[in-house]
Design an enzyme around this catalytic site. Sequence first.
Site, PDB file in Angstrom:
ATOM      1  N   ASP A   1      -1.192  11.091  13.115  1.00 60.89           N
ATOM      2  CA  ASP A   1      -1.869  10.590  11.913  1.00 60.89           C
ATOM      3  C   ASP A   1      -2.721   9.368  12.249  1.00 60.89           C
ATOM      4  O   ASP A   1      -2.665   8.344  11.586  1.00 60.89           O
ATOM      5  CB  ASP A   1      -0.826  10.266  10.831  1.00 60.89           C
ATOM      6  CG  ASP A   1      -1.450  10.191   9.440  1.00 60.89           C
ATOM      7  OD1 ASP A   1      -2.604  10.648   9.284  1.00 60.89           O
ATOM      8  OD2 ASP A   1      -0.807   9.679   8.521  1.00 60.89           O
TER       9      ASP A   1
ATOM     10  N   GLY B   1       0.821  -1.199   0.000  1.00 57.75           N
ATOM     11  CA  GLY B   1       0.000   0.000   0.000  1.00 57.75           C
ATOM     12  C   GLY B   1       0.852   1.243   0.000  1.00 57.75           C
ATOM     13  O   GLY B   1       2.082   1.187  -0.083  1.00 57.75           O
TER      14      GLY B   1
ATOM     15  N   GLY C   1       4.979   7.337   2.417  1.00 53.33           N
ATOM     16  CA  GLY C   1       5.699   6.538   1.436  1.00 53.33           C
ATOM     17  C   GLY C   1       4.989   5.223   1.182  1.00 53.33           C
ATOM     18  O   GLY C   1       3.834   5.054   1.582  1.00 53.33           O
TER      19      GLY C   1
END
Length: 633
Positions: free
Chosen positions: A439, A321, A326
């Site tokens: 995140d 993924g 990145g």
Amino acid sequence: MRGSAHMLYVFIGLAVILLVVDRSQGDPRSQIISLTCQRQLENNDTTFIPNFVESVEKIVTQIRTSHGGTAVTDGTYVLAECFGDLSTDDCYACNTKARANLPTCFPNKGAQIFLDGCFMRTQDYNFFQEYRGSNDTAICGNITSSRVFEDSVRETISDVVRVAPKKKHYFARDAILSDTANESVYVLADCWDTLNESSCTECLNSAFESMVKCFPWSEGRALHTGCFIRYSNTEFLNPKPTRGKNVGKTVALVISVCVIAILLLASVIICYAWKRRSKLKREQGSDDTNLLELVKSSSLNFKYSTIEKATRYFSEANKLGQGGFGSVYKGVLQDGREVAVKRLFFNHRHRAADFYNEVNIISSVDHPNLVKLVGFSCLGPDSILIYEYLPNKSLDQFIFDAVKGKELNWEKRFDIIVGTAEGLVYLHENSKTRIIHRDIKAANILLDSGLHAKIADFGLARSYEEDKNHISTGIAGTLGYMAPEYIVHGQLTEKVDVYSFGVLILEMVTGKPNRTIYTSDDTRNLLSIVWEHFKNGSVEELFDPNLMLHNDADDNIKKDIQSVVHIGFLCTQEIPSLRPTMSMALQMLSNNIKPLPYPTNPPFIYQNDLQFKDFSAAYASVSTVSHSSFDPR
Ligand SMILES: *[C@@H]1O[C@H](CO)[C@@H](O)[C@H](O)[C@H]1NC(C)=O
Ligand SMILES: *[C@@H]1O[C@H](CO)[C@@H](O)[C@H](O)[C@H]1NC(C)=O
Ligand SMILES: *[C@@H]1O[C@H](CO)[C@@H](O)[C@H](O)[C@H]1NC(C)=O
Ligand SMILES: *[C@@H]1O[C@H](CO)[C@@H](O)[C@H](O)[C@H]1NC(C)=O
Ligand SMILES: *[C@@H]1O[C@H](CO)[C@@H](O)[C@H](O)[C@H]1NC(C)=O
């Protein structure tokens, strides 16, 4: 004895610095000259960031062979170019800076950045053949020079402009050395590789014209749509690669022999020093010991080639993924262990020691709800983190999927919510280092074989702290989950994670992602929709059908879910200080705090202009709202 040991450390420190620095000879000239954002706004934020990141990844692989490149991903066009005198490593370094700064323009539709060593541009249309534009300009120095200088600059530039379109990569350089120290002339001209010869010529000619207005200053740069020219009276060009293969080979041989000798010597000395050192009393914090630490660190450090082999050279087939930081690849180490290899969007070679420190912090973190770090690599062309591999996918692939969502009933979802909360409490209150995740989102919650939550990517954002511009790290954060004070003011506290956690809760209950929904007369998001229902007491209508609640028997469960939604809204309150800490949220989830206070409103983000409804009003009222029940201190 102690003094001589110290000398040794210093020597080893220097050797290490030399080795690290030696990897990138030359100067990447990565100082930013100009960043231009187009005013038009990107309305569809769901696609822009992933498209940009994917394009950039494609370009990164081209840089090794062609000094720049272009890529198109689903309507997002990106072009990158390094000026011809940069080595491949320096090109990489300059491009790293460019690609980290270009997204500061987000959410605009297009942006371009000129650095002293490279250029990068993105648009939502094909601009690769463009060579002139209304913003073409020159940036001049401010030190006056002599008439003689001006004449030789004019002459040198016109030479360079004439030859560049005929040269490989449209790059030409020239220098006229003068006896007077400050009156030498150095010139560089470069067109983007996507132009044809005639448009390169036209671009350079008009760049030359706009450059004339920099005379008689001692320095000038022309920033044009399809090309770049710079002149200066100080040497800024990188040395030309040494010609003559035999000389090169001899030099290379001598250097490698020296390096090997130094390495041997260093390892002998290190062993010796470590033996001595363990007898000596520990002294703290000096730079040379940090570097020694770096050398010693072999248990986590992986060779780049090992990782290449493990991931079959980062093959597409192994790709798991892609995220803001990145791409992730599945790898199998030589001992058969399966790992997830994260190839980072940013390269840390120039800050190997910092990166190493961060990695050490991340690796010291150990909790059942956090993904374990196995190792890292930071001296190769890419910075890499290696994590334990989890065969089940991330939470978003379950809850937002009509079919797979059925695998997670309410009991399992609640277990995941609590597990995530426990992981976050550990990160926030970890005695060694407080870590703010930044995140938290469904895609970063991985599920183990028993479908328990494991938080991925924690600590990663810390290594970008150096990058003071919070929006540029916004490429890492994900808009729907980002707390308003973080987007608008760059304020970073644990409460940013609490906010994202609240969004996550609401997504898990409704089975819908918190995207912005555009209608003809309104822009709304999941938060605002659920909030309306919450206020009206009709939140049950929004429950994900996959929760499989059966009529009457489940009234208690429905109550439980409602109170979890309530906690979700306490976590997403607009004012950070009103949000509970993660440990309080955890207590609320385990029913230890009753009754729950009524939440104030969440922020409603209008993402196409980044305005917050009631935003200023909410801040104005902070002082009048009592939040004693939420602030433990
Ligand atoms: C020129 O630059 C301004 C900002 O400096 C930007 O708003 C505008 O869109 C640019 N025009 C073009 C054609 O790129
Ligand atoms: C945004 O892009 C997604 C994916 O391409 C698409 O499904 C959606 O309809 C778009 N939204 C708008 C408002 O264009
Ligand atoms: C060069 O490219 C420009 C812009 O795309 C185009 O207008 C022109 O016809 C091309 N010239 C040649 C000789 O191909
Ligand atoms: C020239 O520009 C630099 C950087 O902007 C500035 O620091 C310096 O004071 C300027 N010098 C003159 C003579 O204007
Ligand atoms: C070099 O220095 C002299 C004396 O300071 C000055 O007059 C001259 O303009 C300088 N030349 C350039 C190219 O800066």
